[in-house]
Design a protein around this motif. Sequence first.
Motif, PDB file in Angstrom:
ATOM      1  N   SER A  71       0.838  -1.205   0.000  1.00 17.82           N
ATOM      2  CA  SER A  71       0.000   0.000   0.000  1.00 17.82           C
ATOM      3  C   SER A  71       0.868   1.247   0.000  1.00 17.82           C
ATOM      4  CB  SER A  71      -0.907  -0.009   1.237  1.00 17.82           C
ATOM      5  OG  SER A  71      -1.684   1.175   1.278  1.00 17.82           O
ATOM      6  N   ASP A  72       0.548   2.184  -0.879  1.00 14.58           N
ATOM      7  CA  ASP A  72       1.354   3.396  -0.990  1.00 14.58           C
ATOM      8  C   ASP A  72       0.446   4.598  -1.231  1.00 14.58           C
ATOM      9  OD1 ASP A  72       3.640   4.975  -1.095  1.00 14.58           O
ATOM     10  OD2 ASP A  72       3.846   4.725  -3.266  1.00 14.58           O
ATOM     11  N   VAL A  73      -0.460   4.836  -0.297  1.00 12.86           N
ATOM     12  CA  VAL A  73      -1.372   5.969  -0.411  1.00 12.86           C
ATOM     13  C   VAL A  73      -0.623   7.249  -0.071  1.00 12.86           C
ATOM     14  CG1 VAL A  73      -3.457   7.039   0.495  1.00 12.86           C
ATOM     15  CG2 VAL A  73      -3.377   4.561   0.134  1.00 12.86           C
ATOM     16  N   GLN A  74      -0.497   8.139  -1.037  1.00 14.23           N
ATOM     17  CA  GLN A  74       0.227   9.394  -0.841  1.00 14.23           C
ATOM     18  C   GLN A  74      -0.700  10.568  -0.570  1.00 14.23           C
ATOM     19  OE1 GLN A  74       3.763   9.918  -1.022  1.00 14.23           O
ATOM     20  NE2 GLN A  74       3.781   7.695  -0.828  1.00 14.23           N
ATOM     21  N   GLN A  75      -1.919  10.480  -1.092  1.00 12.13           N
ATOM     22  CA  GLN A  75      -2.852  11.602  -0.963  1.00 12.13           C
ATOM     23  C   GLN A  75      -4.146  11.131  -0.317  1.00 12.13           C
ATOM     24  OE1 GLN A  75      -3.019  12.594  -5.124  1.00 12.13           O
ATOM     25  NE2 GLN A  75      -1.330  14.051  -4.964  1.00 12.13           N
ATOM     26  N   MET A  76      -4.560  11.827   0.728  1.00 11.52           N
ATOM     27  CA  MET A  76      -5.804  11.463   1.404  1.00 11.52           C
ATOM     28  C   MET A  76      -6.220  12.574   2.347  1.00 11.52           C
ATOM     29  SD  MET A  76      -4.916  10.905   4.795  1.00 11.52           S
ATOM     30  CE  MET A  76      -6.267   9.869   5.304  1.00 11.52           C
ATOM     31  N   SER A  77      -7.480  12.510   2.757  1.00 11.42           N
ATOM     32  CA  SER A  77      -7.989  13.410   3.782  1.00 11.42           C
ATOM     33  C   SER A  77      -9.148  12.694   4.458  1.00 11.42           C
ATOM     34  CB  SER A  77      -8.455  14.746   3.183  1.00 11.42           C
ATOM     35  OG  SER A  77      -9.496  14.542   2.250  1.00 11.42           O
ATOM     36  N   ARG A 128      -9.085  15.899  12.304  1.00 11.42           N
ATOM     37  CA  ARG A 128      -9.129  15.931  10.843  1.00 11.42           C
ATOM     38  C   ARG A 128      -7.705  15.752  10.348  1.00 11.42           C
ATOM     39  NH1 ARG A 128     -13.027  20.408  11.117  1.00 11.42           N
ATOM     40  NH2 ARG A 128     -11.261  21.837  10.895  1.00 11.42           N
ATOM     41  N   VAL A 129      -7.529  14.912   9.337  1.00  6.11           N
ATOM     42  CA  VAL A 129      -6.192  14.652   8.818  1.00  6.11           C
ATOM     43  C   VAL A 129      -6.173  14.863   7.316  1.00  6.11           C
ATOM     44  CG1 VAL A 129      -5.686  13.000  10.654  1.00  6.11           C
ATOM     45  CG2 VAL A 129      -6.642  12.184   8.501  1.00  6.11           C
ATOM     46  N   ALA A 130      -5.001  15.234   6.792  1.00  5.54           N
ATOM     47  CA  ALA A 130      -4.822  15.389   5.349  1.00  5.54           C
ATOM     48  C   ALA A 130      -3.358  15.152   5.025  1.00  5.54           C
ATOM     49  CB  ALA A 130      -5.251  16.782   4.891  1.00  5.54           C
ATOM     50  N   ALA A 131      -3.095  14.611   3.840  1.00  2.38           N
ATOM     51  CA  ALA A 131      -1.726  14.365   3.404  1.00  2.38           C
ATOM     52  C   ALA A 131      -1.639  14.493   1.892  1.00  2.38           C
ATOM     53  CB  ALA A 131      -1.265  12.974   3.835  1.00  2.38           C
ATOM     54  N   ASP A 132      -0.498  15.028   1.434  1.00  2.00           N
ATOM     55  CA  ASP A 132      -0.203  15.120   0.005  1.00  2.00           C
ATOM     56  C   ASP A 132       1.277  14.841  -0.165  1.00  2.00           C
ATOM     57  OD1 ASP A 132      -0.110  15.562  -2.688  1.00  2.00           O
ATOM     58  OD2 ASP A 132      -0.399  17.730  -2.583  1.00  2.00           O
ATOM     59  N   LYS A 272      -6.763  14.268  -4.061  1.00  2.00           N
ATOM     60  CA  LYS A 272      -5.680  15.187  -3.699  1.00  2.00           C
ATOM     61  C   LYS A 272      -6.243  16.378  -2.921  1.00  2.00           C
ATOM     62  CE  LYS A 272      -2.189  18.211  -5.868  1.00  2.00           C
ATOM     63  NZ  LYS A 272      -0.943  17.644  -5.274  1.00  2.00           N
ATOM     64  N   PRO A 273      -5.764  16.641  -1.710  1.00  2.00           N
ATOM     65  CA  PRO A 273      -6.262  17.791  -0.951  1.00  2.00           C
ATOM     66  C   PRO A 273      -5.845  19.103  -1.608  1.00  2.00           C
ATOM     67  CG  PRO A 273      -5.113  16.223   0.485  1.00  2.00           C
ATOM     68  CD  PRO A 273      -4.803  15.842  -0.923  1.00  2.00           C
ATOM     69  N   SER A 274      -6.603  20.139  -1.375  1.00  2.00           N
ATOM     70  CA  SER A 274      -6.265  21.456  -1.895  1.00  2.00           C
ATOM     71  C   SER A 274      -4.950  21.939  -1.300  1.00  2.00           C
ATOM     72  CB  SER A 274      -7.376  22.449  -1.550  1.00  2.00           C
ATOM     73  OG  SER A 274      -6.962  23.772  -1.791  1.00  2.00           O
ATOM     74  N   ALA A 275      -4.153  22.649  -2.098  1.00  2.00           N
ATOM     75  CA  ALA A 275      -2.866  23.166  -1.621  1.00  2.00           C
ATOM     76  C   ALA A 275      -3.055  24.105  -0.435  1.00  2.00           C
ATOM     77  CB  ALA A 275      -2.143  23.891  -2.756  1.00  2.00           C
ATOM     78  N   SER A 276      -4.188  24.784  -0.390  1.00  2.00           N
ATOM     79  CA  SER A 276      -4.446  25.732   0.696  1.00  2.00           C
ATOM     80  C   SER A 276      -4.585  25.026   2.050  1.00  2.00           C
ATOM     81  CB  SER A 276      -5.710  26.539   0.406  1.00  2.00           C
ATOM     82  OG  SER A 276      -6.843  25.689   0.322  1.00  2.00           O
ATOM     83  N   THR A 277      -4.859  23.717   2.027  1.00  2.00           N
ATOM     84  CA  THR A 277      -4.986  22.957   3.266  1.00  2.00           C
ATOM     85  C   THR A 277      -3.713  23.038   4.090  1.00  2.00           C
ATOM     86  OG1 THR A 277      -6.476  21.391   2.175  1.00  2.00           O
ATOM     87  CG2 THR A 277      -5.451  20.655   4.219  1.00  2.00           C
ATOM     88  N   PHE A 278      -2.561  23.130   3.415  1.00  2.00           N
ATOM     89  CA  PHE A 278      -1.275  23.082   4.090  1.00  2.00           C
ATOM     90  C   PHE A 278      -0.611  24.458   4.205  1.00  2.00           C
ATOM     91  CE2 PHE A 278      -2.094  19.288   1.524  1.00  2.00           C
ATOM     92  CZ  PHE A 278      -2.242  18.347   2.539  1.00  2.00           C
ATOM     93  N   THR A 279      -1.341  25.502   3.845  1.00  2.00           N
ATOM     94  CA  THR A 279      -0.822  26.859   3.947  1.00  2.00           C
ATOM     95  C   THR A 279      -1.153  27.440   5.315  1.00  2.00           C
ATOM     96  OG1 THR A 279      -1.103  27.221   1.574  1.00  2.00           O
ATOM     97  CG2 THR A 279      -0.879  29.176   2.964  1.00  2.00           C
ATOM     98  N   PHE A 280      -0.154  28.025   5.967  1.00  2.00           N
ATOM     99  CA  PHE A 280      -0.403  28.612   7.283  1.00  2.00           C
ATOM    100  C   PHE A 280       0.383  29.907   7.436  1.00  2.00           C
ATOM    101  CE2 PHE A 280       0.650  29.333  11.752  1.00  2.00           C
ATOM    102  CZ  PHE A 280      -0.622  29.340  12.309  1.00  2.00           C
TER     103      PHE A 280
END
Length: 408
Positions: A71-77, A128-132, A272-280
């Motif tokens: 298993s190699d899931v790279q993108q999820m939320s 809540r979790v997210a990964a890219d 694929k999560p939105s790029a804004s998810t990881f912007t802080f």
Amino acid sequence: MAPYESDDSTTAAEADDLRAGRRKAARYVVPVAVVGVAAATIGLVPALADSGDPDLPKISAQQLIDKIAKSDVQQMSGTVKITTDLGLPDLGGLESSLTSGATKSGDGSSADPTSKLTELATGTHTLRVAADGPDRQKVSLLENAAEYSLIHNGKDVWGYDSQSNEVYHSTAPDNAAEQKKDDVPATPKDLTEDALKAVDDTTSVTVQGTAQVAGRDAYRLVIKPKQSGSTVGQITVAVDSKTGLPLKFTLTPASGGAAVIDAGFTQVSFAKPSASTFTFTPPKGAKVTEDSQTDHANGHFEGSLKGDDKTGKSDKDLGKGPDGLNVIGKGWTSIATFDTGGQGMPSGSEAGGQFGGFLDSLGDKVSGKFGSGTVFKTRLINALITDDGKVYVGAVSKDALVKAANAG
């Protein structure tokens, strides 16, 4: 090592494959692996109700383990929930007093990730979790009227506590992807892989039916000690039938009752999560604390020890304890032991105050050929600390610890 058990008889070839697969993984002492699983689950994931028994093609334990490995899931939320019941006594005001004491001593801010671990040590929490990919992850702990978020985006690691309006910032090391391999497990997949590393001929591994988790069809992998005397009843993992990603991790004690750890997704998406998810960006007026020790931010505490220890011991020596770590026994009933080189834990009267009462509520006084000491208990891990500073710890009963101390 004995072959994994499955719903079908295991062939000799499958047994060889299983043995080879286990040798490829780093071996963990069982008590350490179980502690790691518990701590890691407390650190990230979630309890969820599964439902339904989907009709899926039959699969052997080895095939399902292979599916997990590939298993190699790279993108999820998704939304995850964690319920932890270690059987700890009510901390009352102790937790807050210890936390405030650490803050007052200048150890950091409420946005430091380590300050949130005690909150997850008991009860039910939603995240809540997210990964890219390996360079972008986000975990948010949802609280009553606030939210705590930990964001990794490229070189930056941010922690934000909305309740106190405090921000914690550190820089990820250049080899963060490689270092993550040595971190405490932080996802259901990590937890499952570490649990499987503890598997040997004292363990039964089977596929027992199917389940539906977060709307996904899954197989149920069951890991169970063959030995009696362990506090671990069994570990059950719900594995996504399509991706091979573990969706739920449940550890139940041999004593019965509620799970010690029940962790899993309640909702999951592999888009694929939105790029804004990881912007802080730190909010206006927020207090920002910069962490000068990057290793600390990523779960690597060795850097803070190097060059600062006046005893001349290396960071590896310090991690092993003054007289090193020894293991008594085998498998799920093995006991890790070391000598602190000092005195045992103080009694409640010696410690005084809230901390003294807390120690008394956790510990049982015991005695034997070894002398006397105190056994500190949870529903999973028990530890005997003798009055002369020797420590015996494992996923075993109090009597097993006393027996080991007497033999030692």
